[in-house]
Design an enzyme around this catalytic site. Structure first.
Site, PDB file in Angstrom:
ATOM      1  N   ASN A  35       0.874  -1.177   0.000  1.00 45.02           N
ATOM      2  CA  ASN A  35       0.000   0.000   0.000  1.00 45.02           C
ATOM      3  C   ASN A  35       0.914   1.232   0.000  1.00 45.02           C
ATOM      4  OD1 ASN A  35      -1.766   2.079   0.430  1.00 45.02           O
ATOM      5  ND2 ASN A  35      -2.330   1.477   2.510  1.00 45.02           N
TER       6      ASN A  35
ATOM      7  N   GLU B  55      -5.571  -4.603  10.474  1.00 41.71           N
ATOM      8  CA  GLU B  55      -4.508  -3.623  10.674  1.00 41.71           C
ATOM      9  C   GLU B  55      -4.731  -2.913  12.016  1.00 41.71           C
ATOM     10  OE1 GLU B  55      -2.436  -2.513   6.733  1.00 41.71           O
ATOM     11  OE2 GLU B  55      -3.945  -1.007   7.193  1.00 41.71           O
TER      12      GLU B  55
ATOM     13  N   GLY C 195       2.730   2.243  10.815  1.00 43.22           N
ATOM     14  CA  GLY C 195       3.741   3.294  10.704  1.00 43.22           C
ATOM     15  C   GLY C 195       4.472   3.595  11.995  1.00 43.22           C
TER      16      GLY C 195
ATOM     17  N   SER D 225       3.460  -2.190  10.283  1.00 42.65           N
ATOM     18  CA  SER D 225       4.911  -2.316  10.510  1.00 42.65           C
ATOM     19  C   SER D 225       5.485  -3.668  10.083  1.00 42.65           C
ATOM     20  CB  SER D 225       5.260  -2.012  11.963  1.00 42.65           C
ATOM     21  OG  SER D 225       4.933  -0.659  12.266  1.00 42.65           O
TER      22      SER D 225
HETATM   23  P1  13P Z   1       3.159   0.380   7.656  1.00 41.13           P
HETATM   24  O1  13P Z   1       3.605  -0.940   7.047  1.00 41.13           O
HETATM   25  O2  13P Z   1       3.953   1.549   7.156  1.00 41.13           O
HETATM   26  O3  13P Z   1       3.061   0.284   9.130  1.00 41.13           O
HETATM   27  O4  13P Z   1       1.665   0.644   7.110  1.00 41.13           O
HETATM   28  C1  13P Z   1       0.730  -0.364   7.194  1.00 41.13           C
HETATM   29  C2  13P Z   1      -0.449   0.005   6.390  1.00 41.13           C
HETATM   30  O5  13P Z   1      -1.160   0.951   6.735  1.00 41.13           O
HETATM   31  C3  13P Z   1      -0.741  -0.771   5.185  1.00 41.13           C
HETATM   32  O6  13P Z   1      -1.997  -0.488   4.689  1.00 41.13           O
END
Ligand code: 13P
Length: 260
Positions: free
Chosen positions: A16, A175, A181, A221
């Site tokens: 993504n 998620e 993030g 993450s």
């Molecule tokens: P990160 O992998 O940067 O934590 O983001 C996850 C995400 O929101 C994927 O849709």
């Protein structure tokens, strides 16, 4: 609780990209990542910015790359006076075959409700686009022990009125918002618990056949160093990768970790 076998489910790993990459940067990524993808066990998808859908879809066709292109959001009307919005059929027209819906950034930054997301899910299904429905709890909800209640209410409202046949065409993504993030990945055990809860909920509401077959991705993450352990969990069928999907080396390492 009995563990459900993941053996027959497809492994789907999706990058993504969020609001990253110009058209040139997106094309360069596709060129660079293609020779690095060695796992034949994984369906590899990229949810790219709207502007990059057509150019990357064309490039994937030209290279015969094992990649599937999709979008990150849409509106539920087919067309109309909705300034700034995009329709499912426009995404399809540009070369997308799936769309992420209900991402936590849509829910929390843009205040999208599950009932609004439900309308988009139904429209995507009607128009032939695969919805990837995201759900997940906030940190404070987790600390209050409300994870399962949040997942249940998001699933219930976002999937309201979706038939078993339509649900079988969808992908779900767990998620946890606190893991997105932040560098704080859910432990494989916590991810497995949430995935099993989601699967049991689907089995209860839509039946065993759909519940056992539906692909549930984990996102938050994900990195090359934790992908393999997450993927080895019984009910973790794939990954939704943000930051680490922006670099061809880390993304291909994540994909190829399925074979380790
Ligand atoms: P990160 O992998 O940067 O934590 O983001 C996850 C995400 O929101 C994927 O849709």
């Amino acid at each position: 609780m009995p563990r459900r076998s993941s053996k027959k489910r497809e492994c789907v790993i999706t990058g993504n990209w969020k609001m990253y990459k110009t058209i040139e940067e997106a094309k360069q990524f596709v060129e660079n990542v293609t020779p690095k993808l060695s796992s034949s066990q994984v369906k590899v998808c990229l949810a790219v910015p709207f502007t990059a859908i057509h150019p990357t879809a064309e490039l994937v066709k030209k290279l015969g790359a094992p990649l599937v292109i999709g979008g990150q959001n849409m509106y539920d009307a087919t067309e109309g006076a909705f300034t700034g919005e995009i329709a499912a059929r426009m995404l399809l027209d540009a070369g997308a075959t799936f769309v992420i819906l209900g991402h936590s950034e849509r829910r929390h930054i843009f205040h999208e409700s599950s009932s609004f997301i439900n309308k988009k899910v139904k429209r995507a299904l009607k128009d032939g686009l695969t919805p990837v429905l995201c759900i997940g709890e906030l940190d404070e909800e987790r600390h209050r022990g409300e994870t399962n209640a949040v997942l249940e209410s998001q699933l219930e409202a976002s999937l309201e009125g979706v038939s078993p046949e339509d649900l079988s065409k969808m992908i779900l993504a767990y998620e946890p918002v606190w893991a997105i993030g932040t560098g704080h990945t859910a432990t494989p055990d916590d991810a497995e618990k949430a995935h099993l809860f989601i699967r049991e909920f689907i089995v209860e509401k839509w039946g065993k056949k759909i519940g056992n077959a539906i692909v549930i991705q984990y996102g938050g993450s994900v990195k090359p160093s934790n992908a393999q352990e997450l993927l080895s969990q019984e009910n973790v069928d794939g990954l939704l990768v943000g930051g680490a999907s922006l670099d061809p080396t880390s993304f291909s390492e994540i994909v190829n970790s399925k074979d380790l």
